[in-house]
Structure formats: C-alpha cells, structure tokens
Design an enzyme around this catalytic site. Structure first.
Site, short mmCIF file in Angstrom:
data_model
loop_
_atom_site.label_atom_id
_atom_site.label_comp_id
_atom_site.label_asym_id
_atom_site.label_seq_id
_atom_site.Cartn_x
_atom_site.Cartn_y
_atom_site.Cartn_z
N SER A 97 -23.80 28.40 -1.79
CA SER A 97 -23.43 28.18 -3.20
C SER A 97 -23.37 29.45 -4.02
O SER A 97 -22.97 29.39 -5.20
CB SER A 97 -24.41 27.19 -3.84
OG SER A 97 -24.09 25.87 -3.50
N LYS A 108 -20.22 30.17 -5.96
CA LYS A 108 -19.95 29.75 -7.33
C LYS A 108 -20.00 30.91 -8.32
O LYS A 108 -19.61 30.75 -9.49
CB LYS A 108 -20.91 28.64 -7.73
CG LYS A 108 -20.74 27.36 -6.91
CD LYS A 108 -21.66 26.26 -7.39
CE LYS A 108 -21.46 24.97 -6.61
NZ LYS A 108 -22.17 24.95 -5.33
N SER A 139 -25.83 23.63 -9.80
CA SER A 139 -25.01 23.96 -8.63
C SER A 139 -24.07 22.83 -8.25
O SER A 139 -23.83 22.56 -7.07
CB SER A 139 -25.90 24.33 -7.43
OG SER A 139 -25.16 25.00 -6.44
#
Length: 390
Positions: free
Chosen positions: A64, A67, A124
């Site tokens: 993640s 991102k 997230s």
C-alpha cells in the site's frame, strides 16, 4: 530586460554557516543502523540528500505504499484547480468491489475529495483509491498510465505500477530509493500531512454507518514529529513503511521494505529518524511558491509570468558544521510561448558552494497564461510600430 534568460548570482549572507565536502564518506555502515529488513533508505526532504541506504535499488513489492503515488496525483490535480476538496466523487461498482483494506464504499455512494483522501491516507482504502483514480483519469487503467508517466518524469528507473492500490500483481514493483523520491515530491504539497498525520478520524458522521478510521502508521502517535506517510503489508511484501518526520525545521523521509513484523518495522524506522535528527541540520533558503524572477512569454495574454520555487529549498549540514560563501544561480528559459500552465517548468535555481552545485531545483510558472487573440497581438504590433515611428 530583452533577454529571456538571465543569470543571477547572489552571495547568500549566511553567517556562521559551511557545507561539508562529502557526506558519503561520513555515512554509517548499514550494520550500524538498520537490521532485519529487505531494504531501507533515509533522505533529507529539501535537498534530496541520501543520509543512509541499504539495498535501496532492489525492486520489491511496495504494497500500500503504492498509494503515495496515488495521493501525489490527487494533490497535483487539486493544485492545478482541476479537482476541488468539496467535489462529490461517485463510487463505481468496480471501485466498490476492491478487496483488502477499504472504507466499504457502496456502488453509487458519494464522498467529497477530502473524505476520499482521508479514507486513503488514514484507512488505506483500496476502494477510495480506485474511485479517485476513475474520477481523475476516467478509468483505473488510464490512471495507472498516469502513475507510470509520473514515475518516468521523476526519473524513477526501478518502479512500475499495475494498480493504484498496491494489491499484489505480477510486475508491480518499486524500490526504497524510488519510494523516497515519490514521498519527497508528495511532501511539496503541505496539506497532505493534515491527512497522513492524523491518527484517527470518522467518515459518514451523523449517519447510521459512521466509520472509524485509525492510522496504521502508529509512529504518528508515538514518535514526535512524525506526520506521515504510508504503511504497506501483503504476505509477499511483508511489513513496509514510508515515514516522514519534521524537527527543528528539518524534514526527513525514512523507508523500509520487508520487515517481519509491524513492531520491527516501526523500530527500524525509529532508528533511522533518530540518526537523522541526531546528526544533521538544515538551513532554510526559500519556501515553496516564492517568487524568484519573471519569464517573458511570447503570444500570451500576458507578456510575463512569475517563476516561483517548486518546493522548499534548504542547505544541509552535519550538526555543528557551518556554511559560508554559498551562491545562487537562476536560469530562466528562453523562447517560451503561450499557452503556459501553472506548474510548468520555466527555469532552474542552483545553490553553489566552491564551484560545485550542491542543490538544483526547478522553477515553475505561478499561473496559467493563455494564448493571446489576434486582436491583442495586432494592438501590440501596432504599438510597436507607433513607438518605432517616433
């Protein structure tokens, strides 16, 4: 001034300030700082100087932390005026179908850009990431193309994205160094830390579906000065974190890939941050968006545009060291023609010590300059002829 390029060399009157001749020879060995991770890096934000690295160019799944690029493109759209904080973003069935970490968006549900960014930065949310990707680029696939184009623009040679979420996919990879550069770029937009530095928040307040967001980056709560940026975890990537912290005016970025546990990940990032703040200091020179000069634009509705700093600029030294006789050189581009967009590069600023460039950064246009119509150009030409005839 008739020339479209000018060089401005000015002596910085930094009293009691010296740039160390070489940081590399003074960096600690990897065994002295970080252990038990696949890769790591420590970077000072303003200068981009690497203070420590370990396997920093090894291509690894970023989970993640992907991102960070997603948030960067969102912040760019806001900065350009193409996206507003209050705009309602509709969730498609595709976005709502994302697995993994999510804020449980339903097909057709709308949230503002601000709420979506909260869902991405704190929670997230994979669903929020795809919803924003579709709003900005029209489709998730087109947004991924934008991500990879931005990676090329930043000079990232070991990064390739397959999605905006970090969900496992063959051929989706990055490196500690590349992730630090992305974080450096994202941190140009100071508003981002209002989201990434928030430990908890709520979505859908005053409804039956009130949703509690808790930041997976526990250092935001437990390490003074930490205000971002993004954690990551998959079975393949293990525990990852790109963290940023600010202390005494110096901001640093610390990245770790592949720690065995979240506790170990946080411990290793803490050691990196401690090392930075114990051994280095910065001396601010310019803030972001500070005007440096004016650039002439041909065939524009306006004849000039201000060249402003694209990021905050500082000098970096070891603690206790001094700098003096630092010069700056400003190089403005020539031959620029309208249209010019806000944020377009229009020049370069360099800080020079003892004949060596120690910092170089783009200068950008502070606003849009549209093409002039034929009548405006005619009046200008007529005015020139009138002056010439006097």
């Amino acid at each position: 001034m008739k020339r479209l390029v000018f060089l401005l060399v000015a002596l910085f009157m930094f009293s009691n300030l010296t740039v160390p001749s070489a940081f590399a020879a003074e960096e600690k060995k990897s065994s002295d700082i970080v252990t038990n991770v696949r890769a790591a890096i420590l970077m000072e934000r303003d200068t981009g100087k690497v203070l420590f690295e370990q396997n920093a160019n090894e291509e690894l799944p970023p989970a993640s932390m992907t991102k960070i690029m997603t948030m960067l493109l969102i912040m760019e759209e806001i900065d350009k005026g193409k996206l507003s904080w209050d705009e309602k973003i509709r969730t498609s069935e595709h976005a709502a179908s994302m697995g993994g970490s999510q804020i449980f968006l339903e097909p057709g549900e709308e949230m503002t850009t601000k709420e979506m960014l909260q869902g991405i930065a704190i929670g997230s949310g994979n669903d929020a990431s795809v919803a924003m990707a579709e709003r900005i680029a029209g489709s998730e696939e087109a947004f991924v193309d934008m991500m990879n184009e931005k990676a090329k623009e930043l000079g990232l040679k070991h990064t390739f994205f397959k999605n905006p979420t970090g969900l496992p996919e063959t051929g989706h990879y990055s490196t500690a160094y590349d992730m630090a550069v992305m974080a450096k770029e994202l941190l140009k937009y100071e508003d981002i830390t209002k989201f990434t530095g928030m430990y908890e928040s709520y979505l859908r307040e005053n409804t039956e579906k009130k949703f509690w967001l808790v930041n997976t980056n526990k250092l935001v709560r437990f390490y003074p000065g930490v205000d971002g940026l993004k954690t990551g975890f998959t079975a393949e990537a293990k525990y990852c974190l790109t963290a940023t912290a600010q202390k005494d005016g110096m901001r640093v970025v610390a990245v770790v890939f592949g720690a065995p546990t979240s506790k170990e990940r946080n411990a290793q990032v803490t050691k990196l941050l401690d090392y930075a703040f114990n051994h280095y200091q910065t001396h601010p020179v310019y803030k972001r968006n500070q005007a440096i000069g004016q650039v002439k634009i041909s065939k524009g509705q306006e004849k000039t545009v201000q060249a402003v700093t694209s990021e905050s600029l500082s000098m970096l030294t070891k603690k206790g060291e001094k700098t003096e006789n630092v010069k700056q050189k400003v190089i403005l581009q020539k031959g620029l023609k309208a249209p010019i967009k806000k944020g377009d590069k229009v020049g370069t600023i360099q800080l020079i010590k003892e004949g060596k460039v120690v910092l170089e950064s783009p200068l950008v246009a502070n606003k849009n300059v549209k093409e002039a119509g034929w009548w405006t150009l005619y009046k200008r030409s007529f005015g020139m002829f009138t002056k010439a005839g006097k």
